[in-house]
Scaffold this active site. Sequence first.
Site, mmCIF file in Angstrom:
data_model
loop_
_atom_site.group_PDB
_atom_site.id
_atom_site.type_symbol
_atom_site.label_atom_id
_atom_site.label_comp_id
_atom_site.label_asym_id
_atom_site.label_seq_id
_atom_site.Cartn_x
_atom_site.Cartn_y
_atom_site.Cartn_z
ATOM 1 N N GLU A 1 40.091 49.504 38.302
ATOM 2 C CA GLU A 1 40.962 50.663 38.065
ATOM 3 C C GLU A 1 40.210 51.988 37.968
ATOM 4 O OE1 GLU A 1 44.600 48.589 35.636
ATOM 5 O OE2 GLU A 1 42.829 49.115 34.471
HETATM 6 C C1 TNX Z 1 44.625 45.772 33.546
HETATM 7 S S1 TNX Z 1 42.764 43.754 34.325
HETATM 8 C C2 TNX Z 1 43.348 46.090 33.126
HETATM 9 C C3 TNX Z 1 43.110 46.370 31.708
HETATM 10 C C4 TNX Z 1 44.364 46.306 30.897
HETATM 11 C C5 TNX Z 1 45.220 45.152 31.346
HETATM 12 C C6 TNX Z 1 46.450 44.945 30.523
HETATM 13 C C7 TNX Z 1 41.831 44.848 34.413
HETATM 14 C C8 TNX Z 1 40.592 44.504 35.049
HETATM 15 N N1 TNX Z 1 42.224 46.024 33.917
HETATM 16 O O1 TNX Z 1 42.495 47.617 31.567
HETATM 17 O O2 TNX Z 1 43.997 46.141 29.570
HETATM 18 O O3 TNX Z 1 45.582 45.362 32.681
HETATM 19 O O4 TNX Z 1 47.102 43.759 30.880
#
Ligand code: TNX
Length: 533
Positions: free
Chosen positions: A339
């Site tokens: 992300e």
């Molecule tokens: C996605 S999964 C994220 C996290 C959040 C999560 C909540 C991932 C690698 N990144 O930053 O905490 O979703 O479900």
Amino acid sequence: MRRNHSTTPRTPRVLGSLLLLAAAGGFALGAAPEARAAAPTPLGRVVPAPASVTPGGTPYRVTRATGIRVDDSAEVRRIGGYLAGVLRPSTGYPLPVTDRGTGGIRLHLADGDFGAEGYRLRSGAGGVTLTARTPAGLFHGVQTLRQLLPAAVERKTVQRGPWSIAGGTVQDRPRYAYRGAMLDVSRHFFTVAQVKRYIDQLALYKVNELHLHLSDDQGWRIAIDSWPRLASYGGSTQVGGGPGGHYTKADYREIVRYASSRYLEVVPEIDMPGHTNAALAAYAKLNCDGTAPPLYTGTQVGFSSLCVSKAVTYDFVTDVVRELAALTPGRYLHIGGDEAHSTAHGDYVAFMDRVQPVVARYGKTVIGWHQLTGAHPARGALAQYWGQDGTGAAEKAQVVAAARNGTGLILSPADRLYLDMKYTRGTGPGTDWAGLVEVERAYDWNPGAYLAGLPASAVRGVEAPLWTETLKKSADIEYMAFPRLAGAAELGWSPAATHDWNAYKVRLAAQGPRWDALGVHYYRSPQVPWPAR
Ligand code: TNX
């Protein structure tokens, strides 16, 4: 009889103590006949399902005379001590750990076709013998042995037996070498004691990797001597604005030591270049504009980025990786990489090209979230896949292409193994961006055939992540993890041939009384035929 002012839960303890006295005095007390005659747990009614089970013969009964016989080796003796620590409070028996005598429960290292973590359990009238090539194998065998005893064995006060283990042979070894659980200690901070509690719960299911998500926008949780404000300021809050917290190096070493005593390897994660607001808040110079943002206590993602073009960014990364690697006896260092919505794609690739060699320089293997496959994963790196069914075709193709090129995969599909997803609309806490994930859905898929076109050898295992935006206490962790974590552990351990929801749910149901005895808070899913409480 005198009236007891305490409520029902005390009664079994009182009864247990009476039974202990009775046993010591050598006279029988009126246990219900059906309890006394209760058949032992069928061999193989354990989670994860063993690779092979051959029932037969007379059960072994643990008694006041039982000893735990160990090889003359410090590590085997320690495992014997761990087993005694589980069995003594509830049985009330002395269970000496000794390298003398015959019979009893024997823990024995020997060459054989056990692999690095497998074991054999043989049970008969004369005793139970656990054999493995490694201490880890013996430890996993001990977990099977625990589950073959009645659930009351997990209680901390003397309980009524009998303590019988069905006769026969279990021959067992894992399907995958990597069987992980992740705990996000950034969104909400969890103490060393809380992490240890989770470690003990993971060990029961033969999980062997504990991934700690140590940094994110909301908190930096590990002391770094060369950048002290990361923890002291960057760790000073959490989601919702609580006090946060961080691990000192001594704390962290204690977590690593405790995990390793349960044969879990700790995988530390510093998430980069996104998910870095806590670090950016602690040091203005890490920001491209030289201005530190405020601490963040919300739950948005994707708004922060390290400054890829600044030299100081790599001084920072090198210092952090060096200090973290020095705290890490394990093989891996997780560098996040998910992300990074505020990092331009070219910058992301350049950043990963520079950072992965730093990890290698300090002797560690890179793990990254699967977005790393959009850059150039280093040779030997592992990518952790967290996509879901039915979406992200281009991303799946990218992950499969990387796997064909030699990048190993850890599978954490969000719509199966994200333990922070709600079970149903009505169960809280948790979230639902990847859907509602009931117990059957979490269990009923095949990691070996999950991504089309994947070479089977690319799958190194599975991991169940637990993100903690909505989770504040151990009871929250447990409610989200149990029972789903047991299913994830089984996907990692048990051969594909044993996979069967209808059989699994019966074995899973037998864990309920065990969790009750251990004080583990869990979700009593209507999909599982739990015995009445
Ligand atoms: C996605 S999964 C994220 C996290 C959040 C999560 C909540 C991932 C690698 N990144 O930053 O905490 O979703 O479900």
